[in-house]
Every structure is written in structure tokens, then in C-alpha cells.
Write a protein that holds these residues in place. Structure first.
Motif, PDB file in Angstrom:
ATOM      1  N   HIS A  74      78.607  44.677  31.953  1.00 22.61           N
ATOM      2  CA  HIS A  74      78.801  45.720  30.943  1.00 22.61           C
ATOM      3  C   HIS A  74      78.278  45.275  29.575  1.00 22.61           C
ATOM      4  CE1 HIS A  74      82.305  43.153  30.245  1.00 22.61           C
ATOM      5  NE2 HIS A  74      82.361  43.665  29.030  1.00 22.61           N
ATOM      6  N   GLU A  75      77.723  44.050  29.534  1.00 23.13           N
ATOM      7  CA  GLU A  75      77.233  43.535  28.258  1.00 23.13           C
ATOM      8  C   GLU A  75      75.707  43.496  28.302  1.00 23.13           C
ATOM      9  OE1 GLU A  75      80.657  40.192  27.753  1.00 23.13           O
ATOM     10  OE2 GLU A  75      79.722  40.571  29.688  1.00 23.13           O
ATOM     11  N   PRO A  76      75.054  44.441  27.601  1.00 28.00           N
ATOM     12  CA  PRO A  76      73.594  44.554  27.723  1.00 28.00           C
ATOM     13  C   PRO A  76      72.852  43.231  27.527  1.00 28.00           C
ATOM     14  CG  PRO A  76      74.472  46.351  26.408  1.00 28.00           C
ATOM     15  CD  PRO A  76      75.616  45.441  26.688  1.00 28.00           C
ATOM     16  N   ASP A  77      73.241  42.462  26.522  1.00 32.11           N
ATOM     17  CA  ASP A  77      72.468  41.246  26.240  1.00 32.11           C
ATOM     18  C   ASP A  77      72.644  40.192  27.329  1.00 32.11           C
ATOM     19  OD1 ASP A  77      71.495  42.512  24.058  1.00 32.11           O
ATOM     20  OD2 ASP A  77      72.998  41.697  22.683  1.00 32.11           O
ATOM     21  N   ILE A  96      70.534  47.987  39.175  1.00 37.95           N
ATOM     22  CA  ILE A  96      71.768  47.895  38.375  1.00 37.95           C
ATOM     23  C   ILE A  96      72.846  48.749  39.036  1.00 37.95           C
ATOM     24  CG2 ILE A  96      72.808  48.131  36.091  1.00 37.95           C
ATOM     25  CD1 ILE A  96      69.985  48.164  34.896  1.00 37.95           C
ATOM     26  N   ASN A  97      73.996  48.124  39.271  1.00 41.93           N
ATOM     27  CA  ASN A  97      75.112  48.822  39.917  1.00 41.93           C
ATOM     28  C   ASN A  97      75.848  49.673  38.880  1.00 41.93           C
ATOM     29  OD1 ASN A  97      77.769  49.437  40.808  1.00 41.93           O
ATOM     30  ND2 ASN A  97      77.691  47.792  42.309  1.00 41.93           N
ATOM     31  N   LYS A 107      87.760  48.312  35.568  1.00 38.26           N
ATOM     32  CA  LYS A 107      88.589  47.965  34.399  1.00 38.26           C
ATOM     33  C   LYS A 107      87.806  47.157  33.354  1.00 38.26           C
ATOM     34  CE  LYS A 107      91.331  43.892  35.941  1.00 38.26           C
ATOM     35  NZ  LYS A 107      90.322  42.880  35.835  1.00 38.26           N
ATOM     36  N   ASN A 108      86.723  46.549  33.772  1.00 35.71           N
ATOM     37  CA  ASN A 108      85.858  45.841  32.811  1.00 35.71           C
ATOM     38  C   ASN A 108      84.768  46.737  32.235  1.00 35.71           C
ATOM     39  OD1 ASN A 108      87.174  43.393  33.177  1.00 35.71           O
ATOM     40  ND2 ASN A 108      85.844  42.788  34.886  1.00 35.71           N
ATOM     41  N   GLY A 109      84.804  48.026  32.587  1.00 33.55           N
ATOM     42  CA  GLY A 109      83.776  48.940  32.082  1.00 33.55           C
ATOM     43  C   GLY A 109      82.455  48.799  32.825  1.00 33.55           C
ATOM     44  N   LEU A 114      80.450  53.012  34.086  1.00 23.54           N
ATOM     45  CA  LEU A 114      79.309  53.289  33.215  1.00 23.54           C
ATOM     46  C   LEU A 114      78.871  54.749  33.297  1.00 23.54           C
ATOM     47  CD1 LEU A 114      77.490  49.904  33.767  1.00 23.54           C
ATOM     48  CD2 LEU A 114      78.314  50.777  31.568  1.00 23.54           C
ATOM     49  N   MET A 115      79.276  55.454  34.358  1.00 24.11           N
ATOM     50  CA  MET A 115      78.945  56.890  34.436  1.00 24.11           C
ATOM     51  C   MET A 115      79.824  57.682  33.477  1.00 24.11           C
ATOM     52  SD  MET A 115      77.982  57.708  38.381  1.00 24.11           S
ATOM     53  CE  MET A 115      76.963  59.114  37.872  1.00 24.11           C
ATOM     54  N   ASP A 116      80.837  57.008  32.963  1.00 27.66           N
ATOM     55  CA  ASP A 116      81.758  57.622  32.018  1.00 27.66           C
ATOM     56  C   ASP A 116      81.499  57.094  30.609  1.00 27.66           C
ATOM     57  OD1 ASP A 116      83.735  59.503  32.050  1.00 27.66           O
ATOM     58  OD2 ASP A 116      85.382  58.054  32.116  1.00 27.66           O
ATOM     59  N   ASN A 117      80.433  56.339  30.466  1.00 26.76           N
ATOM     60  CA  ASN A 117      80.083  55.751  29.171  1.00 26.76           C
ATOM     61  C   ASN A 117      78.556  55.776  29.045  1.00 26.76           C
ATOM     62  OD1 ASN A 117      79.773  54.236  26.870  1.00 26.76           O
ATOM     63  ND2 ASN A 117      81.017  52.493  27.556  1.00 26.76           N
ATOM     64  N   ILE A 118      78.044  56.991  28.874  1.00 26.66           N
ATOM     65  CA  ILE A 118      76.583  57.194  28.915  1.00 26.66           C
ATOM     66  C   ILE A 118      75.846  56.348  27.858  1.00 26.66           C
ATOM     67  CG2 ILE A 118      74.720  58.931  28.882  1.00 26.66           C
ATOM     68  CD1 ILE A 118      76.590  59.369  31.234  1.00 26.66           C
ATOM     69  N   PRO A 119      76.362  56.260  26.605  1.00 27.28           N
ATOM     70  CA  PRO A 119      75.618  55.450  25.628  1.00 27.28           C
ATOM     71  C   PRO A 119      75.412  54.009  26.094  1.00 27.28           C
ATOM     72  CG  PRO A 119      77.323  56.744  24.536  1.00 27.28           C
ATOM     73  CD  PRO A 119      77.547  56.903  26.001  1.00 27.28           C
ATOM     74  N   LEU A 120      76.467  53.426  26.701  1.00 22.93           N
ATOM     75  CA  LEU A 120      76.333  52.039  27.166  1.00 22.93           C
ATOM     76  C   LEU A 120      75.399  51.964  28.389  1.00 22.93           C
ATOM     77  CD1 LEU A 120      77.084  49.090  26.861  1.00 22.93           C
ATOM     78  CD2 LEU A 120      79.136  49.496  28.234  1.00 22.93           C
ATOM     79  N   ALA A 121      75.532  52.927  29.284  1.00 24.38           N
ATOM     80  CA  ALA A 121      74.641  52.941  30.458  1.00 24.38           C
ATOM     81  C   ALA A 121      73.189  53.008  30.000  1.00 24.38           C
ATOM     82  CB  ALA A 121      74.990  54.125  31.360  1.00 24.38           C
ATOM     83  N   LYS A 122      72.948  53.859  29.010  1.00 26.63           N
ATOM     84  CA  LYS A 122      71.587  54.026  28.455  1.00 26.63           C
ATOM     85  C   LYS A 122      71.060  52.720  27.874  1.00 26.63           C
ATOM     86  CE  LYS A 122      70.686  58.566  26.485  1.00 26.63           C
ATOM     87  NZ  LYS A 122      70.963  59.435  25.358  1.00 26.63           N
TER      88      LYS A 122
END
Ligand SMILES: Cc1cc2nc3c(=O)[nH]c(=O)nc-3n(C[C@H](O)[C@H](O)[C@H](O)COP(=O)(O)O)c2cc1C
Length: 306
Positions: A74-77, A96-97, A107-109, A114-122
Motif C-alpha cells: 500500500h506504500e507506492p514508494d 499488482i494485487n 486492514k493494511n489498505g 485499494l478498490m475503495d481508495n482510488i487515489p492511492l490505487a492510481k
């Protein structure tokens, strides 16, 4: 199906399955026609710390035609950093899963969260694509509790994913109900990148039904458990040769890499799957399920499968 310069003859994929799709299983599935073989999901954070368990999961076989490494995080970098980890060098494609519904992942996002957190998925997809010389794909579900797969798929395409795989159930559904082939058809019609359809392909009939959605690729998961020959049977070629030899080969491959104690416990489920559909007394099943000796299990398996 073609992904950059990677050519799939039939577009046939063995699904990533944590705790199931080991190197032996992937090799026997490849021998029956699986073209794209996914690793079990690999934690980007664990790779950062050179975790031994993750290293063991990246053991692969030269028989696998196209190797696909599936990462999660869940951490892009940190995810970008993992792309240059030598453990991933062997993979031609990185997936990417974004579909795993397991509570410890969500629970770790990560995974389906990530389907519920589009900005982060993007952000994750965009950064991984930008920093990878290999194609990046995304595997996802319909959504958390409702179908947002079309919008999500469009977002993946816009961010530069080379293809997407849709397991057409919501995260909330887990594995219950039926995969929604209409959603798969809609996605494959609307996206210009290839779509791989996934969910409930277990025989020639369901394979044909999945193909009729217009997908370029088909992924098989549970249908291959104990039946790696499914990859030939979906074309009407019934496997009538020695099933025991296949199970034995699966084990022999693993014995090259893993210790006997771990394997004894690990192989119980695979052996039971190989027995499914065969006449096998409850006593024999129990012996396999509680076995402390791999060779004894093999002997029982031989009696059941021969
Ligand atoms: C035991 C098990 C483990 C799985 N592990 C993963 C995984 O690590 N990554 C992933 O994307 N999907 C995972 N899945 C989902 C499968 O890849 C696939 O999407 C799902 O089983 C639906 O396909 P099927 O109906 O052909 O089984 C797993 C499924 C099972 C049953």
C-alpha cells in the motif's frame, strides 16, 4: 494476446493462489498448457527486508512459459523499490494485487482495499508503470461491495497498465455466488487494453462461456487444484494418462527446494485435491490429512489414482 513483445498463443493463465501455486504446481500446470504463471502474492515490504519466506516463494521453473510476479502493498514508494529487487528479475510481467479480500491484507489498505481508495490505487499503478521496464498489470475484483469494475478498469488503463484481470466477484462475496460474466464482457468491450477473465472456469463448457465474453485471456484458479490437466481438458482433450505420475512429479519438484517436514504438512491439501472425484475411503482421506510421512501419503495416493 500480446503484451508488448510477449506473445501468448492461447491467453491461458494459472491464477496466483497464496499457499497453493507453488513452483511444482506451476510446472505441472505449464506442462498441460498454462502459459502465464503467476507467483503467489509477494509482499513489497517483506522484499525490502529480504524475507526468506518471500525468497522461497519466488523459486520458479524453466518450464513456466511466461512468468508473472504478483506484488502487493500500500506504500507506492516501497512498491516501486521492490521492482528493482533481484528477486523479481525472473518475471517478465509484474502484476499488482488489488483484489485480495483477506482481512489481514485489507486492514493494511492493500489488496481489494485499494478498490475503495482510488487515489492511492492510481498513485501505485502510475508510479509502478513509470518505474518499470516491464509491463505492469492489475488484478482486481468487481469492487468492495458493488460493481465498479468498469471505472476501475478505465483508471488502470489511463495509468498505463498493460492489461487487467477481473475476478468478477465483489470482495464482500469472497468466493460465494457466481462470477459475473456480464461485467467481464462489459469491461472487455470498453477497454482498449486486453482483459483477462477470471472466475469459475472449471471445464470446457465454462471455458467456452468465458471466451464468449470477448476476453483475450482466461485465468484458472481453483479448477486447477488437483487437476492441472484442466489446461488441456478445456480444449476437449481428456487426460487419460497416469494422474499419479503428475502428483508425484509435483512433489518431486518441491523436494528439490523445500524441507521434508514442511512439505509433509504442505502437501496434504494438494494430495487431497488430487483424490477428489476418485473413490477414496474416509479412512484414506484421514490418513492423508494427518500424514507425517510423505512417502506413505504417496503410496495411498497411488492406490487411489491408479
Ligand atoms: C487459496 C487461494 C489463494 C488465492 N491467492 C490469491 C493471491 O495471492 N493473489 C490473487 O490475486 N488472487 C488470489 N486468489 C484468487 C484467485 O487468483 C482467483 O482470482 C479466484 O480463485 C477466482 O478464480 P477461480 O474461480 O478460477 O478459482 C486466491 C484464491 C484461492 C482459492
Amino acid at each position: 494476446m500480446k503484451i508488448e513483445n510477449i506473445e501468448f498463443e492461447k491467453g491461458l493463465f494459472l491464477a496466483p493462489m497464496a499457499g497453493v501455486s507453488d513452483v511444482g504446481f506451476r510446472e505441472v500446470c505449464s506442462n498441460f498448457g498454462a502459459e502465464g504463471c503467476y507467483s503467489e502474492m509477494l509482499s513489497c515490504r517483506a522484499m525490502l527486508h529480504n524475507a526468506k519466506k518471500t525468497e522461497l516463494m519466488t523459486i520458479s521453473s524453466k518450464e513456466e512459459k511466461i512468468k508473472i510476479g504478483q506484488i502487493f502493498g500500500h506504500e507506492p514508494d516501497i512498491m516501486v523499490k521492490s521492482l528493482s529487487n533481484p528477486l523479481l528479475d525472473k518475471y517478465q510481467i509484474i502484476d499488482i494485487n488489488m483484489g485480495c479480500p483477506a482481512p489481514k491484507i485489507v486492514k493494511n489498505g492493500e489488496g481489494s482495499a485499494l478498490m475503495d481508495n482510488i487515489p492511492l490505487a492510481k498513485e501505485i499503478i502510475t508510479k509502478c508503470v513509470k518505474n518499470s521496464s516491464r509491463p505492469i498489470s492489475v488484478k482486481f475484483r468487481l469492487g468492495k461491495d458493488k460493481d465498479i469494475s468498469l471505472d476501475f478498469g478505465r483508471m488502470c488503463e489511463e495509468c498505463g497498465a498493460s492489461y487487467v484481470t477481473l475476478h468478477a466477484r465483489t470482495a464482500e462475496q469472497g468466493y460465494s455466488g457466481k462470477a459475473d460474466y456480464d461485467a467481464i464482457a462489459k469491461l472487455s468491450q470498453k477497454l482498449s487494453i486486453p482483459v483477462v477473465g477470471n472466475g469459475d472456469v472449471v471445464d470446457e463448457e465454462s471455458y467456452t462461456k468465458m471466451l464468449s465474453t470477448g476476453v483475450q485471456g482466461v485465468m484458472i484458479g481453483r479448477g486447477a487444484m488437483g487437476r492441472p490437466w484442466i489446461f488441456q481438458e478445456i480444449f476437449g482433450n481428456k487426460f487419460q494418462e497416469d494422474k499419479f505420475e503428475v502428483a508425484k512429479k509435483h512433489l518431486e519438484i518441491l523436494r528439490k527446494y523445500y524441507d521434508e517436514k514442511w512439505l509433509t504438512l504442505y502437501m496434504r491439501k494438494h494430495f487431497l485435491w488430487y483424490c477428489a472425484g476418485k473413490e477414496c475411503s474416509s479412512e484414506k482421506r484421514l490418513q492423508i490429512a494427518t500424514s507425517q510421512d510423505l512417502d506413505k501419503s504417496l503410496e495411498i495416493l497411488k492406490q487411489v489414482l491408479k
